[in-house]
Design a protein around this motif. Structure first.
Motif, PDB file in Angstrom:
ATOM      1  N   TRP A 164       0.833  -1.201   0.000  1.00 10.53           N
ATOM      2  CA  TRP A 164       0.000   0.000   0.000  1.00 10.53           C
ATOM      3  C   TRP A 164       0.868   1.253   0.000  1.00 10.53           C
ATOM      4  CZ3 TRP A 164      -1.512   3.984   3.575  1.00 10.53           C
ATOM      5  CH2 TRP A 164      -0.794   3.999   4.760  1.00 10.53           C
ATOM      6  N   THR A 165       2.163   1.079   0.372  1.00  6.83           N
ATOM      7  CA  THR A 165       3.081   2.208   0.355  1.00  6.83           C
ATOM      8  C   THR A 165       3.706   2.426  -1.020  1.00  6.83           C
ATOM      9  OG1 THR A 165       4.697   0.633   1.146  1.00  6.83           O
ATOM     10  CG2 THR A 165       3.721   2.072   2.780  1.00  6.83           C
ATOM     11  N   TRP A 274       4.976   9.511   3.063  1.00  7.25           N
ATOM     12  CA  TRP A 274       4.778   9.581   4.514  1.00  7.25           C
ATOM     13  C   TRP A 274       4.490  10.994   4.995  1.00  7.25           C
ATOM     14  CZ3 TRP A 274       2.908   5.671   6.613  1.00  7.25           C
ATOM     15  CH2 TRP A 274       3.278   4.386   6.198  1.00  7.25           C
ATOM     16  N   VAL A 284      -7.529   9.268  10.389  1.00  5.89           N
ATOM     17  CA  VAL A 284      -8.430   8.161  10.698  1.00  5.89           C
ATOM     18  C   VAL A 284      -8.577   7.896  12.194  1.00  5.89           C
ATOM     19  CG1 VAL A 284      -8.221   6.986   8.478  1.00  5.89           C
ATOM     20  CG2 VAL A 284      -6.692   6.367  10.329  1.00  5.89           C
ATOM     21  N   ILE A 285      -7.792   8.536  13.034  1.00  8.58           N
ATOM     22  CA  ILE A 285      -7.998   8.272  14.458  1.00  8.58           C
ATOM     23  C   ILE A 285      -8.761   9.398  15.151  1.00  8.58           C
ATOM     24  CG2 ILE A 285      -5.854   9.208  15.453  1.00  8.58           C
ATOM     25  CD1 ILE A 285      -7.489   5.906  16.414  1.00  8.58           C
ATOM     26  N   HIS A 327       9.727   8.849  10.905  1.00  9.19           N
ATOM     27  CA  HIS A 327       9.786   7.627  11.709  1.00  9.19           C
ATOM     28  C   HIS A 327       9.364   6.399  10.916  1.00  9.19           C
ATOM     29  CE1 HIS A 327       5.500   8.587  13.379  1.00  9.19           C
ATOM     30  NE2 HIS A 327       5.387   7.762  12.365  1.00  9.19           N
ATOM     31  N   HIS A 328       8.788   6.588   9.740  1.00 10.51           N
ATOM     32  CA  HIS A 328       8.452   5.420   8.921  1.00 10.51           C
ATOM     33  C   HIS A 328       9.637   4.922   8.107  1.00 10.51           C
ATOM     34  CE1 HIS A 328       4.161   5.390   9.800  1.00 10.51           C
ATOM     35  NE2 HIS A 328       4.266   6.692   9.859  1.00 10.51           N
ATOM     36  N   VAL A 393       5.473   4.094  20.871  1.00 12.17           N
ATOM     37  CA  VAL A 393       6.588   4.844  21.450  1.00 12.17           C
ATOM     38  C   VAL A 393       7.868   4.008  21.420  1.00 12.17           C
ATOM     39  CG1 VAL A 393       7.371   6.073  23.488  1.00 12.17           C
ATOM     40  CG2 VAL A 393       4.989   6.169  22.844  1.00 12.17           C
ATOM     41  N   HIS A 405      11.671  -2.513  12.700  1.00  9.01           N
ATOM     42  CA  HIS A 405      11.160  -2.098  11.391  1.00  9.01           C
ATOM     43  C   HIS A 405      10.957  -3.291  10.462  1.00  9.01           C
ATOM     44  CE1 HIS A 405      10.377   0.537   8.074  1.00  9.01           C
ATOM     45  NE2 HIS A 405      11.346   0.033   7.366  1.00  9.01           N
ATOM     46  N   ASN A 406       9.838  -3.244   9.732  1.00  2.63           N
ATOM     47  CA  ASN A 406       9.540  -4.297   8.762  1.00  2.63           C
ATOM     48  C   ASN A 406       9.429  -5.688   9.355  1.00  2.63           C
ATOM     49  OD1 ASN A 406       8.831  -3.364   6.323  1.00  2.63           O
ATOM     50  ND2 ASN A 406      10.887  -3.339   5.456  1.00  2.63           N
ATOM     51  N   ARG A 476       5.373  -9.005   5.117  1.00  2.00           N
ATOM     52  CA  ARG A 476       5.301  -9.138   3.654  1.00  2.00           C
ATOM     53  C   ARG A 476       6.091 -10.330   3.115  1.00  2.00           C
ATOM     54  NH1 ARG A 476       5.495  -2.657   2.080  1.00  2.00           N
ATOM     55  NH2 ARG A 476       3.427  -2.231   2.853  1.00  2.00           N
TER      56      ARG A 476
HETATM   57  C1  HEM Z   1       1.305   7.005  20.393  1.00  2.47           C
HETATM   58  C2  HEM Z   1       1.252   7.341  19.150  1.00  2.47           C
HETATM   59  C3  HEM Z   1       2.019   6.633  18.027  1.00  2.47           C
HETATM   60  C4  HEM Z   1       3.362   6.467  17.879  1.00  2.47           C
HETATM   61  C5  HEM Z   1       4.457   6.960  18.808  1.00  2.47           C
HETATM   62  C6  HEM Z   1       3.561   5.745  16.620  1.00  2.47           C
HETATM   63  C7  HEM Z   1       4.801   5.382  16.086  1.00  2.47           C
HETATM   64  C8  HEM Z   1       4.970   4.679  14.899  1.00  2.47           C
HETATM   65  C9  HEM Z   1       6.228   4.398  14.284  1.00  2.47           C
HETATM   66  C10 HEM Z   1       7.588   4.868  14.825  1.00  2.47           C
HETATM   67  C11 HEM Z   1       6.014   3.668  13.146  1.00  2.47           C
HETATM   68  C12 HEM Z   1       7.037   3.154  12.129  1.00  2.47           C
HETATM   69  C13 HEM Z   1       7.676   1.896  12.541  1.00  2.47           C
HETATM   70  C14 HEM Z   1       8.456   1.222  11.433  1.00  2.47           C
HETATM   71  O1  HEM Z   1       8.078   1.301  10.248  1.00  2.47           O
HETATM   72  O2  HEM Z   1       9.451   0.559  11.781  1.00  2.47           O
HETATM   73  C15 HEM Z   1       4.608   3.490  13.037  1.00  2.47           C
HETATM   74  C16 HEM Z   1       3.997   2.797  12.012  1.00  2.47           C
HETATM   75  C17 HEM Z   1       2.635   2.842  11.762  1.00  2.47           C
HETATM   76  N1  HEM Z   1       1.688   3.452  12.552  1.00  2.47           N
HETATM   77 FE1  HEM Z   1       2.027   4.359  14.370  1.00  2.47          FE
HETATM   78  N2  HEM Z   1       2.347   5.465  16.064  1.00  2.47           N
HETATM   79  C18 HEM Z   1       1.388   6.016  16.880  1.00  2.47           C
HETATM   80  C19 HEM Z   1       0.034   5.996  16.661  1.00  2.47           C
HETATM   81  C20 HEM Z   1      -0.562   5.511  15.507  1.00  2.47           C
HETATM   82  C21 HEM Z   1      -1.955   5.674  15.193  1.00  2.47           C
HETATM   83  C22 HEM Z   1      -2.968   6.399  16.052  1.00  2.47           C
HETATM   84  C23 HEM Z   1      -2.156   5.067  13.992  1.00  2.47           C
HETATM   85  C24 HEM Z   1      -3.415   4.912  13.175  1.00  2.47           C
HETATM   86  C25 HEM Z   1      -4.626   4.939  13.606  1.00  2.47           C
HETATM   87  C26 HEM Z   1      -0.899   4.509  13.567  1.00  2.47           C
HETATM   88  C27 HEM Z   1      -0.718   3.801  12.376  1.00  2.47           C
HETATM   89  C28 HEM Z   1       0.476   3.334  11.930  1.00  2.47           C
HETATM   90  C29 HEM Z   1       0.645   2.602  10.682  1.00  2.47           C
HETATM   91  C30 HEM Z   1      -0.465   2.271   9.672  1.00  2.47           C
HETATM   92  C31 HEM Z   1       1.996   2.267  10.587  1.00  2.47           C
HETATM   93  C32 HEM Z   1       2.690   1.405   9.551  1.00  2.47           C
HETATM   94  C33 HEM Z   1       2.657   1.822   8.158  1.00  2.47           C
HETATM   95  C34 HEM Z   1       3.374   0.873   7.219  1.00  2.47           C
HETATM   96  O3  HEM Z   1       4.604   0.779   7.273  1.00  2.47           O
HETATM   97  O4  HEM Z   1       2.702   0.238   6.399  1.00  2.47           O
HETATM   98  N3  HEM Z   1       0.049   4.795  14.509  1.00  2.47           N
HETATM   99  N4  HEM Z   1       3.977   4.103  14.122  1.00  2.47           N
END
Ligand code: HEM
Ligand SMILES: [Cu+2]
Lengths: 645, 106
Positions: A164-165, A274, A284-285, A327-328, A393, A405-406, A476
């Protein structure tokens, strides 16, 4: 292109799906013709500009997409249940996780939320419709046709398979030949128009059309969260539009924005994706947060605790959500300075989120809590979402993220926030406002069964994935070896996934059961609510919503007026309403044709569709229809029917 | 709706010159950028400089002609402008920083 490349014929699963789609389609056409419902469909639904009907169509579409995305998910879990399975091959697996991700976020979560926003917000602020009703229909139909374009890919031409990315260079012509990736680009582009227009429409609606006395700080929390979501939509979606357009140019016209050759920058795509993508997760949240606030306050019979803190934390989120995107892709290796900066901003965004959690807890503290189905989903949200936030976090630490990651750790994180946050929110909101849409509640007993099975299944499915991720299982991948040691937890996860499937079936069954047997609501106030949407005279509001626009004297306006109990005799005035129009539907259908032409690089069709779209726009410019007036007798008649009941 | 009625009484039937001219000028500026890139034969850095200037010109033009930037008075207006500037700077400066730092640059 040959016919057997056009229609996918070499994959039994897809042929089966294609045939069943065909049969369902024929079935629907037959039923509509048999019951002579075509005219009704056109006059009442396809041409409507009524926000309540548009909202219902969004929600129906979202549930359909939840089904499709869910089937994708169960197929993936079946393939991964045991090592070296041969249920799906690598290419098919890639296609399925790509469509699953795209559909769930863009075509399930978004329309579900936008649908509830459509139904509720104008009622909640005491308005008779949105600011631009015609535009609202354009929003829905562009969204709908964009999503359909994406969805037909798997039977016609082949699905996208770059995730999707859609990272480059994988999504480029060399590594993803054929129409699949083009479907992704054009489907998202067309439906993105709809989302952007929705953002603009509701921003103006909330700023300009609130009932008398409803100052900004008297708005219900769902309205606040929608307002802030709209701001984020308006600033984030153009980034996606541009990025998609650039990649479309790369693929169709040979430009080199993101290619490896000729000086393109492949990772610039990830960067732009990103820049939109992180704000998107907040898009969405936040509406879900707003709905939980309403529900928790209603069923604790208390005003929301820390109203201002809630508002400010959302404002902070709106700012911060745009400065965390790296961060992604910490692992891209932008160096210590960049990664540290984005680690810190990411951790900072956890703070306002945490503030909100405490506000909900304090709202319940000493409240008279009644555990209804919407409340149950909200309680489930608080518990499960915290797990997702905490692991977020953990991921936020750049250095540690090189490990997570991944892997399946990440998969589990975002499912804990997206399912326990967004999906639980949609279900909670659906149960809560269901009587407002159809005039009766969903059955509570089935609803609670559905909640427990779904939530337990969810944890059985996704909790083991944290451990799998720490054990090094990458995301994946389409299969693994027994020697990897991941078998047991994968079996467990698959069992959980099927439990969630059962939960979904119960939800759908509940819709049917309640349609047959539920007690019809007599008043507009099904849950002893606090905000204006519950103050309508009838269970389902008349098309003009309020015969007389209510006045608000403070927070929780309807609750206050119920306390005061004044019933004055109202004098009706004629109500100005917008006329229905079929043009948004037709215009979006032309956009679909144009997009389809571009997907296959059939220029004549693409140009034809574009001309059709333009003609519709020109016609609109010369359209002098200013709407019509509902006269006083009609209002009296409508209102008196409800009074008698 | 009451709101709508108010608005429609504000609508005047004069030709929208401002939008028309703004649109034409935008098209002209875009075509100029295209021409300079494809057929002017300038060196790369000069092309960059010129199209960046053209882009900024066009942004200002649109703010003036379409976006009511000269209407002040409301706090919301100022807030929106500041927020928009913040986002624009984040996108441009942030992307340049991220894409040119560390391993990512190679
Ligand atoms: C406390 C708040 C949040 C923090 C600190 C956080 C942190 C992160 C981080 C650092 C990643 C990347 C990790 C990586 O790829 O190795 C990530 C991925 C992701 N987060 Fe969060 N996140 C938070 C809240 C949310 C919320 C509220 C949503 C959606 C409703 C969300 C959806 C996603 C999605 C969809 C990915 C992955 C995307 C992908 O690689 O396909 N996150 N998050
Ligand atoms: Cu993020």
């Amino acid at each position: 292109m040959k016919w057997d490349q056009f229609f996918i014929t070499d994959e039994p699963l897809i042929v089966g799906a294609g045939i069943s789609i065909l049969l369902t389609g024929l079935g629907i056409i037959f039923v509509l013709t048999y019951l002579k419902k075509w005219k009704w469909l056109w006059n009442e639904w396809l041409t409507t500009v009524d926000h309540k009907k548009i909202g219902i169509m969004y929600i129906l579409f979202a549930i359909l997409m939840l089904f499709r995305g869910g089937v994708d998910a169960l197929m993936m879990r079946t393939q991964l249940a045991v090592p070296n399975a041969h249920f799906l091959d690598a290419q098919h697996y890639n296609e399925i996780f790509t469509t699953h991700g795209t559909i769930m976020i863009l075509f399930m979560a978004m329309p579900f939320l936008i649908g509830l926003i459509n139904v509720v917000i104008p009622l909640q602020i005491g308005a008779r419709d949105v600011a631009y009703p015609y535009l609202n229909a354009v929003s829905f139909w562009t969204f709908f046709f964009g999503a359909c374009l994406f969805n037909i890919s798997f039977v016609i031409g082949g699905s996208p398979s770059a995730g999707w990315t859609s990272y480059m260079p994988l999504a480029g012509n060399e590594l993803s030949p054929g129409p699949g990736q083009n479907y992704y680009l054009l489907g998202l582009q067309i439906s993105g128009i709809g989302t952007l227009l929705t953002g603009i429409n509701f921003l103006v609606t909330i700023l300009k059309m609130r009932a008398k006395g409803m100052t900004l700080l008297r708005m219900p929390m769902f309205t606040w969260s929608t307002l802030i979501t709209c701001v984020i939509i308006i600033f984030a979606f153009p980034i996606l539009t541009v990025a998609l357009a650039l990649m479309t140019f790369d693929r169709l016209f040979g430009s080199h924005f993101f290619t490896l050759a000729s000086g393109g920058m492949d990772m610039l795509w990830a960067n732009l994706f990103w820049l939109w993508g992180h704000p998107e997760v907040y898009i969405v949240i936040l509406p879900a947060f707003g709905m939980f606030s309403e529900i928790i306050s209603t069923f604790s019979r208390k005003t929301l605790f820390g109203y201002k803190a809630m508002v400010y934390s959302m404002l902070v989120i709106a700012g911060l959500s745009f400065v965390v995107w790296v961060h992604h892709f910490f692992t891209m290796g932008s160096g210590a300075a960049v990664n540290s900066f984005f680690s810190i901003t990411t951790m900072a965004i956890g703070i306002p989120t945490g503030v909100k959690i405490f506000n909900w807890l304090f709202t319940m503290y000493k409240g008279k809590i009644s555990v209804t189905t919407p409340m149950l989903w909200s309680l489930g949200f608080i518990v499960n979402f915290v797990i997702g936030g905490v692991t977020g976090v953990m991921l936020a630490m750049g250095a540690a993220d090189y490990q997570y990651h991944n892997t399946y750790f990440l998969i589990s994180h975002f499912h804990y926030v997206l399912i326990a946050g967004t999906v639980f929110g949609c279900f909670a909101g659906l149960h809560f406002w269901y009587p407002k849409m159809v005039g009766y509640k969903l059955n509570e007993r089935i609803g609670k069964w559905c909640f427990w099975i779904f939530t337990i299944g969810f944890n059985i499915c996704f909790f083991p994935m944290y451990i799998l991720g720490l054990d090094g299982m990458p995301r994946r991948i389409y299969t693994y070896n027994a020697s990897d040691g991941w078998t047991e937890l994968n079996i467990v996860a698959t069992i959980g996934a099927f439990m969630m499937g059962i939960g979904f079936i119960l939800l759908v069954y509940n819709v049917y059961y309640s349609f047959r047997y539920a007690k019809r609501e007599q008043t507009g106030d099904a849950w002893d609510g606090r905000t204006l949407e519950w103050s309508t005279t009838s269970a389902i509001p008349p098309h003009y919503n309020f015969a007389k626009i209510p006045e608000v004297t403070g927070l929780d306006g309807f609750w206050r007026s119920k306390q005061e109990k004044e019933t004055e005799n109202v004098e009706y005035k004629p109500i100005h309403m917008p006329s229905y129009s079929g043009r948004p539907f037709v215009m979006s259908a032309f956009l679909f044709i144009s997009g389809f032409g571009l997907v296959f690089e059939w220029w004549a069709i693409a140009i034809l569709g574009a001309i059709g779209t333009l003609i519709c726009m020109v016609l609109r410019s010369f359209d002098y229809d200013d709407g019509y007036y509902v006269n006083v007798e009609e209002i009296q008649k409508t209102e008196s029917v409800y009074k008698e009941v | 709706m009451d709101n709508q009625k108010q608005n429609s009484s504000l609508v005047d039937n004069r030709f929208p010159w401002k939008h028309f001219v703004g649109y034409l000028l935008s098209v002209v500026l875009t075509l100029m950028a295209l021409w300079i890139t494809f057929s002017s034969g300038f060196s790369l850095s000069i092309i960059f400089a010129i199209i960046i200037v053209l882009a900024i010109l066009q942004a200002v033009l649109q703010l003036l002609m379409f976006m009511h930037i000269t209407e002040r008075n409301s706090k919301i207006q100022t807030g929106t402008m500041l927020y928009a500037a913040f986002i624009a700077i984040t996108i441009v400066a942030g992307s340049i920083w991220v894409m040119s730092a560390g391993h990512a640059a190679h």
